[in-house]
Scaffold this active site. Structure first.
Site, PDB file in Angstrom:
ATOM      1  N   ASN A 132      -3.198  10.082   7.643  1.00  0.00           N
ATOM      2  CA  ASN A 132      -3.348  10.920   6.455  1.00  0.00           C
ATOM      3  C   ASN A 132      -4.795  11.337   6.194  1.00  0.00           C
ATOM      4  O   ASN A 132      -5.050  12.439   5.729  1.00  0.00           O
ATOM      5  CB  ASN A 132      -2.728  10.250   5.225  1.00  0.00           C
ATOM      6  CG  ASN A 132      -3.377   8.940   4.860  1.00  0.00           C
ATOM      7  OD1 ASN A 132      -3.845   8.195   5.725  1.00  0.00           O
ATOM      8  ND2 ASN A 132      -3.409   8.626   3.572  1.00  0.00           N
ATOM      9  N   GLY A 208      -2.353   1.657   6.379  1.00  0.00           N
ATOM     10  CA  GLY A 208      -1.041   2.200   6.699  1.00  0.00           C
ATOM     11  C   GLY A 208       0.011   1.638   5.768  1.00  0.00           C
ATOM     12  O   GLY A 208      -0.273   1.244   4.638  1.00  0.00           O
ATOM     13  N   SER A 209       1.226   1.563   6.265  1.00  0.00           N
ATOM     14  CA  SER A 209       2.346   1.150   5.429  1.00  0.00           C
ATOM     15  C   SER A 209       2.305  -0.345   5.143  1.00  0.00           C
ATOM     16  O   SER A 209       1.789  -1.140   5.938  1.00  0.00           O
ATOM     17  CB  SER A 209       3.672   1.502   6.112  1.00  0.00           C
ATOM     18  OG  SER A 209       3.914   0.653   7.213  1.00  0.00           O
ATOM     19  N   THR A 210       2.886  -0.728   4.020  1.00  0.00           N
ATOM     20  CA  THR A 210       2.987  -2.143   3.671  1.00  0.00           C
ATOM     21  C   THR A 210       3.827  -2.891   4.689  1.00  0.00           C
ATOM     22  O   THR A 210       3.520  -4.038   5.039  1.00  0.00           O
ATOM     23  CB  THR A 210       3.578  -2.293   2.256  1.00  0.00           C
ATOM     24  OG1 THR A 210       2.690  -1.656   1.321  1.00  0.00           O
ATOM     25  CG2 THR A 210       3.735  -3.745   1.869  1.00  0.00           C
ATOM     26  N   GLY A 213       1.675  -3.505   7.645  1.00  0.00           N
ATOM     27  CA  GLY A 213       0.609  -4.410   7.238  1.00  0.00           C
ATOM     28  C   GLY A 213       1.062  -5.851   7.202  1.00  0.00           C
ATOM     29  O   GLY A 213       0.330  -6.768   7.609  1.00  0.00           O
ATOM     30  N   GLU A 230      -5.357  -2.041   3.836  1.00  0.00           N
ATOM     31  CA  GLU A 230      -5.222  -1.049   2.771  1.00  0.00           C
ATOM     32  C   GLU A 230      -3.857  -0.412   2.974  1.00  0.00           C
ATOM     33  O   GLU A 230      -3.646   0.329   3.932  1.00  0.00           O
ATOM     34  CB  GLU A 230      -6.346  -0.026   2.835  1.00  0.00           C
ATOM     35  CG  GLU A 230      -6.522   0.755   1.535  1.00  0.00           C
ATOM     36  CD  GLU A 230      -5.599   1.957   1.451  1.00  0.00           C
ATOM     37  OE1 GLU A 230      -4.548   1.829   0.771  1.00  0.00           O
ATOM     38  OE2 GLU A 230      -5.904   2.988   2.047  1.00  0.00           O
ATOM     39  N   GLU A 439     -13.044  -2.415   0.801  1.00  0.00           N
ATOM     40  CA  GLU A 439     -13.871  -1.605   1.681  1.00  0.00           C
ATOM     41  C   GLU A 439     -14.866  -0.820   0.837  1.00  0.00           C
ATOM     42  O   GLU A 439     -14.750  -0.756  -0.383  1.00  0.00           O
ATOM     43  CB  GLU A 439     -13.000  -0.650   2.510  1.00  0.00           C
ATOM     44  CG  GLU A 439     -12.018  -1.384   3.414  1.00  0.00           C
ATOM     45  CD  GLU A 439     -11.142  -0.453   4.232  1.00  0.00           C
ATOM     46  OE1 GLU A 439     -11.437  -0.272   5.422  1.00  0.00           O
ATOM     47  OE2 GLU A 439     -10.164   0.087   3.673  1.00  0.00           O
TER      48      GLU A 439
END
Length: 460
Positions: A132, A208-210, A213, A230, A439
């Site tokens: 993204n 990225g996606s949970t 992750g 994140e 971050e």
């Protein structure tokens, strides 16, 4: 079998490039080479490392338009957004370079001697970047990791490897040591998994996606490997009745439509105090309908396409489910091009229950749900009614209310009378299932270091 990644232009569906996909063997080779380069880099004088990173920033600056146009082609971003992203990479490198010579330990008072701490680099850092925001999010980790004395292996998303590959070329052109910063395009389950499981990788930074992750976190646990994650978001935009409703309504569309809604910080839950609800919708509806969606290279365009056919189908299914299966649901839709490309119009949903999928799940598209609330306590309850906690906004003229709500809403990044979530000077990260760690900001470099404690006896 090794194969190629096919990069499509999301606005036209035309093939932009084919890129070889990295294998686990490629990851092994890259880690060995990175470890060798890292030892020399860490031994270099801090001023020398800072100087090289500033040259890297200057080289990126000299190629801003080239990088921006490449981002438009592979990610479908509007030209204005893409220029900002390339500039953000430059700024992150400059900011990180300024921290190299200020990566200080501490002197701690103790009896019988002197105690000092030393911040040492981790070694080789693996960065798994999303599609993204391919350039800036890759740089969020890469710039401070390099500045702290580490080597970096970056795996870009399958659909957006081109800007990452070009940045690696510019790094060499700027004088960064060979193999210190390597880019390995590849599939997540193959190259990404190999990075996560490799014993020579000291830390993984993943955006990225949970769902993914959680998988990375579980695999990293086997080696007690550090992670920064994140992940997803379902951020609220809380509008109190005392707010400047005209300003709040004018700002709301791009708070969820920027990057076609493909933003973890997108304010996709618009929570409006009931006494102002009707007036706010009167102001918001035309603002959404007037958003210009079209050719990303047109300077007038405000929103481009989605990244892929799969993402388009996902977003469409959410909206269809909400409008066709919920009595009383309504949709306000803007305009979008027809024909080739992964286009979806700006969409505002009303009349949904607060626990509807569109209201609590991350759609990751140009879709927002408007929900009413009664009072401050009800606003906080709704804002916290998801497993996520990444970002959000609070609109009010009451400073006390702004502070109370900011303390009560569980999110890592909040804005009052604004939708700004990300500044490279300030920390960024989420609560709950939005991730782990922070971050950016003044402490970014320390996230890529080990703290070593040394006691020196002064007793005779």
């Amino acid at each position: 079998m090794p194969h190629e990644l096919h990069v499509l232009n999301p606005a036209t569906e035309e093939l932009v490039a084919t890129v070889p996909a990295a294998t686990p063997a490629d990851v092994d080779t890259a880690v060995v080479r990175a470890a060798e380069a890292q030892r020399s880099w860490a031994a270099a004088a801090p001023a020398d490392r800072a100087r090289v990173l500033r040259r890297f920033a200057a080289t990126v600056d000299a190629h801003l338009e080239e990088l921006a146009l490449l981002e438009v082609r592979e990610a479908g971003h509007t030209l204005g957004n893409a220029r900002w992203e390339a500039g953000n990479v430059r700024d992150l490198l400059d900011y990180a370079a300024g921290g190299v010579e200020r990566l200080n330990g501490r002197q701690i008072p103790v009896p019988g001697g002197l105690d000092i701490t030393i911040l040492e680099p981790l070694g080789v850092v693996g960065v798994i970047a999303p599609w993204n925001f391919p350039m800036p999010i890759a740089a969020w980790a890469t710039a401070p990791a390099l500045a702290a004395g580490n080597a970096v292996i970056l795996k870009p998303a399958e659909t957006t490897p081109l800007t990452a590959l070009r940045l690696a070329e510019l790094a060499l052109e700027a004088g960064l040591p060979e193999r210190l910063f390597q880019v390995l395009p590849g599939e997540g389950p193959v190259a990404g998994n190999a990075l996560v499981e490799h014993p020579g990788i000291a830390k993984i930074v993943f955006t990225g996606s949970t769902r993914v992750g959680k998988q990375i976190m579980a695999k990293a646990a086997g080696q007690v490997k550090r992670v920064t994650l994140e992940l997803g978001g379902k951020s609220p935009n809380i509008v109190f009745a005392d707010a400047d409703l005209e300003a709040a309504a004018a700002a709301a569309p791009m708070a969820f439509l920027d990057n076609s809604g493909q933003d973890c910080c997108a304010r996709t839950r618009i929570l409006v105090q009931r006494t102002a609800y009707d007036r706010f919708l009167e102001l918001l509806t035309p603002a959404v309908e007037e958003i210009v969606v079209g050719d990303p290279l047109d300077e007038r365009t405000q929103m481009g396409p989605l990244i892929s056919r799969a993402q388009l189908d996902r977003v469409r299914s959410y909206v269809t489910g909400a409008t066709e299966h919920t009595p009383g649901a309504d949709a306000v839709r803007g305009k979008a091009p027809e024909g080739p490309g992964f286009w979806f119009p700006p969409t505002l949903l009303t009349g949904l229950p607060e626990d509807a999928p569109c209201a609590v799940e991350e759609v990751f598209g140009p879709v927002a749900v408007v929900l009413p609330f009664e009072d401050e306590a009800d606003a906080v309850r709704l804002a916290n009614a998801t497993p996520y906690g990444l970002s959000g906004s609070i609109w009010t003229r009451d400073v006390g209310r702004a502070l109370r709500a900011s303390r009560a809403v569980r999110a890592g990044n909040l804005s009052v009378n604004s939708h700004s979530s990300v500044r490279y000077w300030t920390p960024f990260g989420g609560f709950g299932q939005s991730g782990l760690g922070r971050e950016l900001g003044p402490d970014a470099l320390t996230a890529f270091t080990e703290t070593k404690n040394v006691f020196i006896s002064t007793e005779a």
